[in-house]
Scaffold this motif. Structure first.
Motif, mmCIF file in Angstrom:
data_model
loop_
_atom_site.group_PDB
_atom_site.id
_atom_site.type_symbol
_atom_site.label_atom_id
_atom_site.label_comp_id
_atom_site.label_asym_id
_atom_site.label_seq_id
_atom_site.Cartn_x
_atom_site.Cartn_y
_atom_site.Cartn_z
ATOM 1 N N THR A 132 0.833 -1.199 0.000
ATOM 2 C CA THR A 132 0.000 0.000 0.000
ATOM 3 C C THR A 132 0.868 1.250 0.000
ATOM 4 O O THR A 132 2.095 1.186 0.180
ATOM 5 N N ASP A 133 0.235 2.396 -0.182
ATOM 6 C CA ASP A 133 0.963 3.665 -0.153
ATOM 7 C C ASP A 133 1.544 3.942 1.225
ATOM 8 O O ASP A 133 2.524 4.684 1.361
ATOM 9 N N GLN A 134 0.937 3.326 2.233
ATOM 10 C CA GLN A 134 1.426 3.509 3.603
ATOM 11 C C GLN A 134 2.459 2.439 3.979
ATOM 12 O O GLN A 134 2.935 2.399 5.109
ATOM 13 N N GLY A 135 2.755 1.567 3.037
ATOM 14 C CA GLY A 135 3.741 0.519 3.308
ATOM 15 C C GLY A 135 3.091 -0.853 3.264
ATOM 16 O O GLY A 135 1.919 -1.014 2.909
ATOM 17 N N ALA A 136 3.882 -1.835 3.640
ATOM 18 C CA ALA A 136 3.385 -3.209 3.598
ATOM 19 C C ALA A 136 2.331 -3.435 4.687
ATOM 20 O O ALA A 136 2.464 -2.964 5.811
ATOM 21 N N LYS A 137 1.311 -4.157 4.295
ATOM 22 C CA LYS A 137 0.248 -4.503 5.232
ATOM 23 C C LYS A 137 0.060 -6.016 5.188
ATOM 24 O O LYS A 137 -0.119 -6.599 4.105
ATOM 25 N N LEU A 138 0.090 -6.659 6.349
ATOM 26 C CA LEU A 138 -0.008 -8.110 6.412
ATOM 27 C C LEU A 138 -1.283 -8.496 7.158
ATOM 28 O O LEU A 138 -1.523 -8.019 8.268
ATOM 29 N N ILE A 139 -2.081 -9.375 6.515
ATOM 30 C CA ILE A 139 -3.327 -9.852 7.139
ATOM 31 C C ILE A 139 -3.309 -11.378 7.156
ATOM 32 O O ILE A 139 -3.001 -12.013 6.145
ATOM 33 N N TYR A 140 -3.617 -11.924 8.337
ATOM 34 C CA TYR A 140 -3.756 -13.377 8.473
ATOM 35 C C TYR A 140 -5.253 -13.713 8.497
ATOM 36 O O TYR A 140 -5.978 -13.248 9.390
ATOM 37 N N TYR A 141 -5.690 -14.493 7.538
ATOM 38 C CA TYR A 141 -7.077 -14.961 7.512
ATOM 39 C C TYR A 141 -7.102 -16.414 8.003
ATOM 40 O O TYR A 141 -6.525 -17.300 7.377
ATOM 41 N N TYR A 142 -7.748 -16.621 9.147
ATOM 42 C CA TYR A 142 -7.888 -17.971 9.696
ATOM 43 C C TYR A 142 -9.306 -18.465 9.401
ATOM 44 O O TYR A 142 -10.289 -17.817 9.789
ATOM 45 N N ILE A 143 -9.402 -19.589 8.725
ATOM 46 C CA ILE A 143 -10.715 -20.174 8.410
ATOM 47 C C ILE A 143 -10.759 -21.605 8.965
ATOM 48 O O ILE A 143 -9.982 -22.461 8.552
ATOM 49 N N HIS A 144 -11.639 -21.811 9.909
ATOM 50 C CA HIS A 144 -11.834 -23.135 10.493
ATOM 51 C C HIS A 144 -12.899 -23.862 9.666
ATOM 52 O O HIS A 144 -14.093 -23.561 9.773
ATOM 53 N N LEU A 145 -12.456 -24.779 8.845
ATOM 54 C CA LEU A 145 -13.379 -25.504 7.969
ATOM 55 C C LEU A 145 -13.828 -26.796 8.639
ATOM 56 O O LEU A 145 -13.007 -27.639 8.998
ATOM 57 N N ARG A 146 -15.116 -26.926 8.779
ATOM 58 C CA ARG A 146 -15.708 -28.165 9.302
ATOM 59 C C ARG A 146 -16.416 -28.882 8.158
ATOM 60 O O ARG A 146 -17.258 -28.292 7.471
ATOM 61 N N VAL A 147 -16.058 -30.129 7.931
ATOM 62 C CA VAL A 147 -16.657 -30.912 6.849
ATOM 63 C C VAL A 147 -17.750 -31.788 7.435
ATOM 64 O O VAL A 147 -17.482 -32.674 8.252
ATOM 65 N N LEU A 148 -18.974 -31.528 7.040
ATOM 66 C CA LEU A 148 -20.135 -32.239 7.568
ATOM 67 C C LEU A 148 -20.480 -33.433 6.687
ATOM 68 O O LEU A 148 -20.371 -33.373 5.460
ATOM 69 N N VAL A 149 -20.912 -34.498 7.339
ATOM 70 C CA VAL A 149 -21.314 -35.714 6.627
ATOM 71 C C VAL A 149 -22.835 -35.848 6.713
ATOM 72 O O VAL A 149 -23.397 -35.864 7.812
#
Length: 299
Positions: free
Chosen positions: A97-114
Motif C-alpha cells: 500500500t501507499d502507507q507501506g506493507a500490510k499483512l493480514i492473516y485470515y484464519y478459516i476453520h473448515l468443518r466438513v459435515l457428513v
C-alpha cells in the motif's frame, strides 16, 4: 511492526462431496500463502502460494479435494470436498500500500459435515409376548453430530403418530401390549439433511382372553341357556388371541368337538348339561376356559 498485522478469524461449514470457497480477503493481495493445519496438530503445511508469478499448488493440495485458485482473487475453490479437508486454513496475505506493507492473516476453520445415511432399524424382538420389554434402535452408518431422531408408529388402519423424538437413537417400550402392534419407522436428521428408514412390523403375541360363547337360538334365565328340543343349536366360541386360538369343546367334562363352532342337529333332552369351550394359544402354550349350562326342554 505488530500494529501493521491484522488477524481475521472465521468458521465455515462444508459438506462431503460438495463445494466450498475459502476467501482470502475482499481484494487480491500482492503476495499470499495458503497453509493447512490438520486437527490435533500444530504444523502449518503449505497448500498454495503466489509470490507474484502466479499460484503454485503444493503436493498437499491433492489430498484436500479438487482445489483451484479463483481467477483474479486469492480465494480457494474446493470441489468434491473430502472429509480429510477438515481443519484450519491460514491465508497470509501481503498488501503493498501507499502507507507501506500490510499483512493480514485470515484464519478459516473448515468443518466438513457428513450427511446422514439411510437409517436401518434393529429390533430386539419382532414378535414379543404381551408385557415384554422391547427396544428399537435407529442405526446410522454416517452422519455428523449432533443427530436428532424421530419415531413414527402406523396402525393397520393407516393412522400415523409420533411416539418418540430426541437425540437418542433408542426407543424403549417397557411393557408392550396388543395396541402396540403395527409398523414402526425412524427418521434421522442433522444440520445437513434428513433420511428415513424402511418400515418394520412389530407383532405382539397375546392371549387367549376369556372366551365368549354365543348360543343360537336360545332363551336365557338365571340358571343358564334354554333351547327347544329338536332344534338345530350352534355354539360359537371366540377369544381374542394372537396368533388365533384353537378351540376344543367339552360336554360334561368330555371332549366332543374341535373348532370354534359346535353345532348340534335336532338337539334332545339328553343333551342337557354343561358345555365348556377351551381356547389355546399354541405359540405361548396358554389356555382359557368358559363354561355355560344348557337345558333342553320340550314344549
Amino acid at each position: 511492526d505488530p500494529g501493521q498485522v491484522v488477524y481475521v478469524d472465521s468458521g465455515l461449514d462444508g459438506v462431503v462431496g460438495k463445494a466450498v470457497i475459502l476467501e482470502c480477503g475482499s481484494t487480491r493481495p500482492d503476495v499470499y500463502i495458503w497453509g493447512f493445519t490438520q486437527p490435533g496438530t500444530d504444523a502449518i503445511k503449505a497448500v498454495v502460494y503466489d509470490f507474484g508469478k502466479g499460484p503454485k499448488l503444493q503436493k498437499l493440495a491433492q489430498s484436500l479435494g479438487d482445489i483451484q485458485v479463483i481467477s483474479g482473487a486469492a480465494s480457494l475453490s474446493i470441489e468434491r470436498l473430502p472429509l480429510a479437508a477438515e481443519g484450519l486454513y491460514t491465508c497470509q496475505a501481503l498488501y503493498d500500500t501507499d502507507q507501506g506493507a500490510k499483512l493480514i492473516y485470515y484464519y478459516i476453520h473448515l468443518r466438513v459435515l457428513v450427511p446422514v445415511s439411510k437409517p436401518n432399524i434393529l429390533l430386539s424382538d419382532a414378535s414379543p409376548a404381551e408385557g415384554s420389554l422391547v427396544w428399537l434402535r435407529c442405526g446410522l452408518e454416517n452422519g455428523t453430530e449432533p443427530l436428532y431422531f424421530l419415531w413414527e408408529y402406523e396402525t393397520y388402519s393407516g393412522l400415523v403418530s409420533i411416539v418418540s423424538e430426541g437425540n437418542s437413537s433408542m426407543f424403549n417400550m417397557a411393557e408392550v401390549n396388543r395396541n402396540n402392534t403395527g409398523w414402526y419407522q425412524c427418521w434421522a436428521r442433522n444440520q445437513v439433511n434428513q433420511e428415513r428408514s424402511d418400515r418394520i412390523r412389530l407383532d405382539i403375541i397375546f392371549g387367549p382372553d376369556i372366551p365368549q360363547i354365543d348360543v343360537t337360538p336360545y332363551s336365557i334365565t338365571d340358571r343358564g341357556y334354554y333351547v327347544k328340543e329338536r332344534q338345530t343349536v350352534s355354539l360359537l366360541c371366540q377369544a381374542q388371541s394372537n396368533p388365533p386360538s384353537q378351540y376344543v369343546w367339552f360336554y360334561n367334562n368330555s371332549q366332543v368337538y374341535t373348532g370354534p363352532k359346535f353345532t348340534i342337529t335336532r338337539i334332545l333332552r339328553m343333551h342337557t348339561g354343561t358345555y365348556a369351550c377351551q381356547s389355546q394359544n399354541t405359540y405361548l402354550n396358554t389356555r382359557s376356559f368358559k363354561t355355560i349350562n344348557l337345558t333342553v326342554y320340550c314344549e
